[in-house]
Design a protein around this motif. Structure first.
Motif, short mmCIF file in Angstrom:
data_model
loop_
_atom_site.label_atom_id
_atom_site.label_comp_id
_atom_site.label_asym_id
_atom_site.label_seq_id
_atom_site.Cartn_x
_atom_site.Cartn_y
_atom_site.Cartn_z
N ALA A 390 31.46 -14.80 -2.83
CA ALA A 390 30.20 -14.24 -3.30
C ALA A 390 30.28 -13.78 -4.76
CB ALA A 390 29.77 -13.08 -2.41
N ASP A 393 30.80 -16.23 -10.29
CA ASP A 393 29.59 -16.40 -11.09
C ASP A 393 29.36 -17.84 -11.50
OD1 ASP A 393 29.18 -13.71 -10.92
OD2 ASP A 393 30.26 -13.24 -12.77
N VAL A 397 23.32 -19.04 -7.89
CA VAL A 397 22.83 -18.10 -6.90
C VAL A 397 21.36 -18.42 -6.66
CG1 VAL A 397 22.48 -15.68 -6.33
CG2 VAL A 397 24.46 -16.36 -7.71
N SER A 455 15.91 -11.56 -0.72
CA SER A 455 17.22 -10.90 -0.71
C SER A 455 17.27 -9.80 0.33
CB SER A 455 17.53 -10.32 -2.10
OG SER A 455 16.53 -9.38 -2.47
N LYS A 509 23.13 -22.75 2.89
CA LYS A 509 24.31 -23.01 2.05
C LYS A 509 25.04 -24.26 2.54
CE LYS A 509 28.97 -21.13 1.71
NZ LYS A 509 29.35 -21.74 0.45
N ILE A 521 25.47 -20.03 -3.76
CA ILE A 521 25.47 -18.71 -3.13
C ILE A 521 24.04 -18.40 -2.74
CG2 ILE A 521 25.96 -16.26 -3.43
CD1 ILE A 521 27.99 -17.03 -5.56
#
Length: 533
Positions: A390, A393, A397, A455, A509, A521
């Motif tokens: 997670a 970077d 995302v 989210s 995913k 992600i």
């Protein structure tokens, strides 16, 4: 003179007659012996043949009993699970350490020390001793013996040192082995305790590992596959399990065997095709029910609220010769619903029907059905771990995409899956983000897709709204995709509706990785569900 000659002639004739009688008697004796030997040979041949036929008949009977035993085993697959040992538990998986004693017999006995008496030469005796004769020779022999004695003592000392070294080395190796064995048992049990606590907390990896151990330990007859995959949804408490069912060849084609004496051959008594199909259907039903039973009864903490099961069979398509894995059984049941069953009294096929399971109408002919969960949702957990990756970077995302970008990504995903898909206009979508049409002639209908780039928890009202659009548009199916997760109420509603499918972040995913080759992600990790007590 004539009388004497005549007497001699008569005597000769009598001798010839006696000789002929003896020869005839001997010939009769030989013939009688021949006939007796021939009769004995025929009798032995009859006895051998009778013994052979009896043996062949017994072998046919034994093979028949073996086939009957196989069929009997197939008929009590479910009962064996109910009356046999309980499913694997954490306590039964614990290991125990039992110290072992080192056998030191090879090194515990020292060799006897050399004794001077065994080396010393005999002293001179008698007159030689009185006169002092041979004294020098004796002293020389003593000196030689002393050298041999000293060498023997040195060899004994070195041998003892080696024995003691070997003994100490073996003791050290034994201690090290015991310490390692104890450490391994302790570490295993410590890890098992951690898994137990993680299981109580409803952590997916721990739940899946325990259930895999349960299914692996389940004992089936020879020829049954033991392959399975398990995924746990903590948000709903549902377990998704995919099992491999036995092929149709698991049912014996022979009903029995019969030996035919007249032809000296063993004939196979074929099992009627209708009976074979009935037995195979029963086997599939028993395996499905047994799997659900073993999962739920191995969960005393009641972490699992329901089981969704897909049963596939690995086989070869008779028409194409290609390897196929059709789904023959699929069901979804809750703990409460399954707990009301008296499995020892049910008819397996009827029980599946009562659970609203979908079963192939012709499982023996490998006629497939569509699983309740259409996509393979178990692989993603095997390929990646969200908790581990997670923080990377470098991977996109999904929640950071714009709404339009996310909707187009979903459309491209369904195109990669094999459907024709289009995005709808934002001002006229009526809650529809994309429309897809399956190329599968069995499906043959429109699929309404709604994408939620969230989210946080997607509420049940979103699922209910999609159901209204599906009914209004008369679509074949509605799919609600989110980067986050759904609650149990949403999953229950979708299951009851029958034409809705919910795809959460982890499943999304996996699908993107599988069909688009992108490692993404989805969004935040769902909160852990509190286990029900």
């Amino acid at each position: 003179m004539a009388q004497r000659g005549g007497g001699r002639g008569n005597e000769y004739q009598r001798q010839q007659q006696a000789l002929r009688r003896a020869q005839e008697q001997q010939a009769r004796q030989v013939e009688r012996s021949r006939k007796e030997a021939e009769a004995a040979s025929k009798r032995r041949e009859r006895e051998r043949k009778a013994a052979y036929q009896e043996q062949q008949a017994e072998q046919a009977q034994v093979r028949t009993i073996g086939v009957e035993h196989e069929v009997e085993q197939l008929g009590q697959l479910l009962r064996d699970a109910l009356v046999g040992d309980p499913p694997t538990t954490f306590e039964r998986r614990r290991r125990t350490y039992t110290p072992t004693v080192l056998d030191e017999r090879l090194w515990s006995r020292p060799e006897p020390s050399p004794r001077w008496e065994g080396f010393a030469p005999p002293e001179p005796g008698g007159l030689s001793a009185v006169l002092g004769l041979g004294r020098k020779r004796y002293e020389a022999e003593v000196a030689e013996a002393r050298v041999r004695f000293d060498e023997a003592q040195e060899r004994h000392r070195r041998t003892e040192e080696k024995r003691l070294e070997a003994q100490e080395r073996k003791r050290a190796e034994h201690r090290q082995g015991e310490e390692q064995a104890l450490a391994e048992v302790t570490a295993f049990n410590r890890q098992l305790d951690e898994e137990r606590e993680a299981y109580r907390a409803g952590e997916p990896a721990a739940v899946e590992a325990h259930l895999s151990a349960v299914l692996s330990a389940s004992a089936y007859p020879l020829g049954f596959p033991h392959e399975h995959r398990v995924a746990f949804r903590p948000a709903t408490g549902d377990v998704l399990v995919e099992i491999h069912l036995p092929p149709e060849g698991i049912v014996p084609a022979a009903k029995g065997y019969r030996y035919v004496k007249s032809r000296d051959e063993t004939n196979v008594l074929p099992r009627p095709e209708k009976e074979r199909k009935e037995i195979y259907a029963s086997v599939l039903a028993q395996v499905a029910l047994r799997t659900v039973y073993e999962i739920l009864t191995s969960d005393p903490d009641k972490i699992i609220n329901g089981v969704i099961l897909n049963g596939h069979v690995k086989t070869v398509d008779r028409a194409t010769g290609q390897e196929v894995s059709p789904c023959l059984v699929t069901l979804s049941t809750s703990r409460e619903q399954f707990g009301k069953l008296r499995l020892s009294q049910v008819d397996p096929a009827a029980c599946l029907k009562g659970l609203n399971a979908l079963v192939s109408p012709n499982p023996y002919d490998l006629e497939p059905i569509r699983p309740i969960i259409e996509f393979d949702l178990t692989k993603y957990r095997l390929m990646d771990s969200m908790d581990v990756v997670a923080g990377l970077d470098s991977r996109p995302v999904l929640v950071q995409l714009t709404p339009t970008e996310f909707e187009h990504l979903i459309r491209q995903l369904f195109e990669a899956i094999g459907m024709e898909a289009w995005n709808t206009q934002a001002s006229k979508d009526e809650g529809v983000d994309a429309v897809a049409v399956s190329k599968d002639p069995v499906f043959n209908g429109e699929c309404i897709i709604q994408a939620k780039r969230y989210s946080k928890l997607v509420g049940v009202e979103s699922v209910q709204a999609l159901a209204g659009v599906v009914e209004h548009k008369r679509a074949a199916k509605g799919i609600l995709i989110t980067t986050s997760w759904f609650g149990r109420a949403s999953h229950d509603f979708a299951r009851q509706h029958g034409r809705l499918q919910l795809i959460e972040g982890p499943e999304l995913k996996y699908l993107i990785k599988e069909h688009l080759g992108k490692d993404v992600i989805p969004g935040p990790v769902p909160p852990k569900r509190r286990p029900s007590r």
